[in-house]
Write a protein that holds these residues in place. Sequence first.
Motif, short mmCIF file in Angstrom:
data_model
loop_
_atom_site.label_atom_id
_atom_site.label_comp_id
_atom_site.label_asym_id
_atom_site.label_seq_id
_atom_site.Cartn_x
_atom_site.Cartn_y
_atom_site.Cartn_z
N VAL A 58 0.98 -1.24 0.01
CA VAL A 58 -0.02 0.14 0.00
C VAL A 58 1.00 1.42 -0.06
CG1 VAL A 58 -0.23 -0.02 2.54
CG2 VAL A 58 -1.84 1.17 1.13
N SER A 59 0.45 2.24 -0.82
CA SER A 59 1.13 3.33 -0.92
C SER A 59 0.20 4.54 -1.01
CB SER A 59 2.30 3.41 -1.87
OG SER A 59 1.52 3.51 -3.29
N MET A 60 0.47 5.79 -1.00
CA MET A 60 -0.16 6.96 -1.26
C MET A 60 -0.70 6.88 -2.80
SD MET A 60 -1.39 9.58 0.51
CE MET A 60 -2.99 9.81 -0.12
N ILE B 106 -0.27 0.94 6.61
CA ILE B 106 -0.14 -0.33 7.23
C ILE B 106 -0.93 -1.21 5.83
CG2 ILE B 106 -0.92 -2.16 8.97
CD1 ILE B 106 -0.74 0.00 10.96
N ASP B 107 -2.04 -0.93 5.76
CA ASP B 107 -2.83 -1.49 4.54
C ASP B 107 -4.03 -0.99 4.52
OD1 ASP B 107 -4.76 -1.88 6.77
OD2 ASP B 107 -3.95 -3.91 7.45
N SER B 108 -4.68 -1.23 3.33
CA SER B 108 -5.73 -0.75 2.65
C SER B 108 -6.80 -1.47 2.31
CB SER B 108 -5.67 0.41 1.74
OG SER B 108 -6.71 0.79 1.01
N ASP B 109 -8.10 -1.52 2.78
CA ASP B 109 -9.18 -2.64 1.97
C ASP B 109 -10.06 -1.89 1.35
OD1 ASP B 109 -10.80 -1.47 3.73
OD2 ASP B 109 -10.51 -3.14 5.23
N ASP B 110 -11.14 -2.59 1.27
CA ASP B 110 -12.34 -1.66 0.37
C ASP B 110 -12.89 -0.45 0.81
OD1 ASP B 110 -12.03 -3.58 -1.75
OD2 ASP B 110 -13.77 -4.97 -1.08
N GLN B 111 -12.76 -0.49 2.25
CA GLN B 111 -13.56 0.46 2.97
C GLN B 111 -12.53 1.52 3.71
OE1 GLN B 111 -16.73 1.18 3.20
NE2 GLN B 111 -17.10 -0.74 1.51
N HIS B 112 -11.19 0.80 4.29
CA HIS B 112 -10.68 1.79 5.16
C HIS B 112 -9.01 1.73 4.77
CE1 HIS B 112 -14.25 0.29 7.50
NE2 HIS B 112 -13.98 1.88 7.92
N VAL B 113 -8.41 2.64 5.29
CA VAL B 113 -6.86 2.81 5.32
C VAL B 113 -6.45 2.82 6.77
CG1 VAL B 113 -4.91 4.26 4.69
CG2 VAL B 113 -6.99 4.17 3.17
N ARG B 114 -5.41 1.88 7.03
CA ARG B 114 -4.94 1.90 8.43
C ARG B 114 -3.40 2.40 8.34
NH1 ARG B 114 -4.60 -2.72 11.97
NH2 ARG B 114 -3.81 -3.74 10.01
N PHE B 115 -3.03 3.56 9.58
CA PHE B 115 -1.79 3.87 9.16
C PHE B 115 -1.21 4.09 10.70
CE2 PHE B 115 -4.57 7.57 8.85
CZ PHE B 115 -4.12 8.37 9.99
N ARG B 116 -0.06 4.19 11.04
CA ARG B 116 0.64 4.54 12.30
C ARG B 116 0.86 5.86 12.50
NH1 ARG B 116 3.81 0.82 9.32
NH2 ARG B 116 3.64 -1.23 10.15
N LYS C 261 0.52 4.63 17.88
CA LYS C 261 -0.92 3.95 17.90
C LYS C 261 -1.26 3.83 16.33
CE LYS C 261 -2.51 6.38 21.97
NZ LYS C 261 -3.61 7.15 22.52
N ILE C 262 -2.43 2.98 16.00
CA ILE C 262 -2.81 2.92 14.83
C ILE C 262 -4.17 3.58 14.61
CG2 ILE C 262 -3.48 1.04 13.17
CD1 ILE C 262 -1.73 -0.89 14.21
N MET C 263 -4.43 4.23 13.48
CA MET C 263 -5.61 4.99 13.14
C MET C 263 -6.22 4.26 12.02
SD MET C 263 -6.67 9.02 12.74
CE MET C 263 -6.62 9.05 14.56
N GLY D 188 -12.35 7.89 1.85
CA GLY D 188 -12.81 9.48 1.52
C GLY D 188 -12.33 10.42 2.86
N GLU D 189 -12.32 10.27 3.93
CA GLU D 189 -11.87 11.01 5.16
C GLU D 189 -10.27 10.92 4.99
OE1 GLU D 189 -11.41 13.31 8.43
OE2 GLU D 189 -12.88 13.02 6.81
N PHE D 190 -9.81 9.78 4.59
CA PHE D 190 -8.06 9.85 4.39
C PHE D 190 -7.64 10.84 3.43
CE2 PHE D 190 -4.16 8.11 2.65
CZ PHE D 190 -3.38 7.91 3.60
#
Length: 386
Positions: free
Chosen positions: A4-6, A263-273, A284-286, A291-293
């Motif tokens: 995963v990348s920007m 960290i990863d990205s699925d169909d709905q969300h992005v997770r990052f440190r 922490k992990i958010m 869309g919000e990301f």
Amino acid sequence: MSNVSMQSILATHLDHYRQHHTLTPQQARACHRIGLCRSAALGGEQVRCSQCDFEQYRYHSCRNRHCPQCQRNASETWSRQRTAQLLPVPYFHLVFTLPHQLNPWVDLHPEVIYRLLFQCVWSTLKTFANDPKRLDGDLGMIAVLHTWGQNLSRHIHLHCLIPGGAWNEETQQWHPAKSSYLFPVRALSRKFRGAMVNALRKSRQAQALHRLTDDKHFNDTLKQLMQTDWVVYTQANIQRPETIINYLARYTHKIAMDNHRLIDSDDQHVRFRYKDYRDHDKHKIMQLEHGEFIRRFLQHILPDGFMRIRHYGILANRCRQQRTDSIKHALAVTAELDVDTRDQDSPHSPAPIPPAATVCRCPRCKNGRLVIIATLLPQRRREGTD
């Protein structure tokens, strides 16, 4: 390890985001360049190993200042250019933060607010340095604008790297800082607050903040700001030159989101440190919806042409060489340390490719060297000539 990348997040989800949000021209251009980065669209080189049959295409980077893939090399190049410009004195790291109450105004007039932030921080520090009871001389400063917090929220602050002292042009003397924190933080905060509020009032009178139409809200906000403490952070002096360079590299070309934090990205969300500074700097992990990301990332795209790294006082581009030479001479620095540090490249010119880049070690056989055997034209230009 996640890929995963920007770039991949924008490629997958930006079109959907644009169905519900309007991008500014600056945001659209930045996203477009990030999407093309290190792809055939920008051209590159074909390289071959001198020992085995390994071949590889290496594509050019987009060099956009908001691209996570480009800023590491830009940071290293910028720091190398300025290593010899360091003065043999301690350095200080100060951070001036704008209250979050001003964030809605930044949405409407980002360039004006950012410009006033630079001006007011410098005028505050310059006033303290020129005071005969303090340093009685000219200060130097490298200021870097950051607009984000670790969680991608808007958190506007100015990182300032300052040599520990002031230069008196009349006496040709260097006046070292008397305090381990350069200037009193509380006094800096009050002076900065007054300067910024006054500058906002003058800008409003000059119609520079014309999108702020509610006079009562404007005046009430400034009154509230004058009654609150503004945050100014001062770090004790930095003694070792390599530590100073590390600070330069860390802050000058840092961007809102680095790929290594994703960290990863699925169909709905992005997770990052992220690091939560309000909770004892815990890591922490958010998790955010795409869309919000994307919205949070795009709010940190700067206006076109706005310089987020600026040099002031004895470190200003027009006089830096002369002033640093005089200061080094006054401090009796040895001639071999006093090297020529004139910049040969403008801030926007492409960084020169180090000679070693044309003879990198082969990743397959580990013995041969990769040599450029062909230049690849940008894909669109090549297709246009067919």
